[in-house]
Design a protein around this motif. Sequence first.
Motif, PDB file in Angstrom:
ATOM      1  N   GLY A  66       1.198  -0.594   0.232  1.00 13.87           N
ATOM      2  CA  GLY A  66       0.659  -0.132  -0.163  1.00 13.87           C
ATOM      3  C   GLY A  66       0.316   1.352   0.008  1.00 13.87           C
ATOM      4  N   ASP A  67       0.220   2.325  -0.328  1.00 14.37           N
ATOM      5  CA  ASP A  67       0.632   3.856  -0.975  1.00 14.37           C
ATOM      6  C   ASP A  67       0.721   4.618   0.533  1.00 14.37           C
ATOM      7  OD1 ASP A  67       2.368   5.733  -0.404  1.00 14.37           O
ATOM      8  OD2 ASP A  67       0.837   6.431  -2.848  1.00 14.37           O
TER       9      ASP A  67
ATOM     10  N   CYS B   9      -3.128   6.424   1.646  1.00  9.45           N
ATOM     11  CA  CYS B   9      -3.688   5.539   2.008  1.00  9.45           C
ATOM     12  C   CYS B   9      -5.370   5.695   3.372  1.00  9.45           C
ATOM     13  CB  CYS B   9      -2.953   3.779   3.027  1.00  9.45           C
ATOM     14  SG  CYS B   9      -2.314   4.048   4.647  1.00  9.45           S
TER      15      CYS B   9
ATOM     16  N   CYS C 110      -3.967   7.099   6.569  1.00  9.29           N
ATOM     17  CA  CYS C 110      -2.553   7.219   6.866  1.00  9.29           C
ATOM     18  C   CYS C 110      -2.156   9.373   7.154  1.00  9.29           C
ATOM     19  CB  CYS C 110      -2.164   6.739   5.529  1.00  9.29           C
ATOM     20  SG  CYS C 110      -2.155   5.268   5.992  1.00  9.29           S
TER      21      CYS C 110
END
Length: 264
Positions: free
Chosen positions: A121-122, A126, A129
Amino acid sequence: MTASEPKATTSDKLLTPLEKTGHMHARTMHARTGCLNLCRHLGLFLLSLSVLVPLGLVASAAVAGRPLTHQGVTQPLSGLNFALMRLARDISRAKARRRRFNQRYALVPLLLGKEEPLPLGDPDSCIGCISFTRDELADFDGRPLPDGSPSPLYLSILGRVYDVSGGAAFYGPGKSYHKLVGKDATRAYCTGCLAPSCLISSTAHLSEAQRREAQRWVELYEWHDKYTLVGRLREEAADPAEEEMALFHALEAELSGNHRPFEM
């Protein structure tokens, strides 16, 4: 007579039922005696190991000049501990690959180091995040909050921040891996060294194989059911002299071998 029943020999046919019973009893007793002897020898072997191995470790420490402490005596086992920890990690990775990506036979490639990398995931995009400074990350170490509840357990590896509160039995205060919480300790994941000086983010002077270990730990945290990606560690300007000194102390601990390794 069924196919599974043994054929009666000529001598068996000539024996009376009582004699046959006696022969069967003798065979049974012989088998039991053999099992008892095997168990006795195995017990003696294990007893010998329990005595000789500690004596050998103490003698090794004395000859090498290591302190006769638990850490000094068990230092030769540090590599074994780290190998067992990596095995447990890879078994967990194999389960996640089978469950999430239908890779039924993932364990063998993982153990051989031939696995294909999984998507990550980025941490910058996300949902939920955020980015953390090092000081902000240090607050998420399970310390008590004003309401009495513990703060979440966050750790960083390769700059990616994960919530490992679901693994409080391992990462909570006083537990085996609490040293990894509240900081980026990427180097420790690469080397297996849990000495305070090894808990830094720098991977300088490490081999490519050691650096790949960090990627494998990232995969564990990324796809583990109990852990969640929560953001990224913000890059901050650091004093080059301080970084160089921190790296020097890490190398010193790694080369001396006098450090606590990852353990099961």
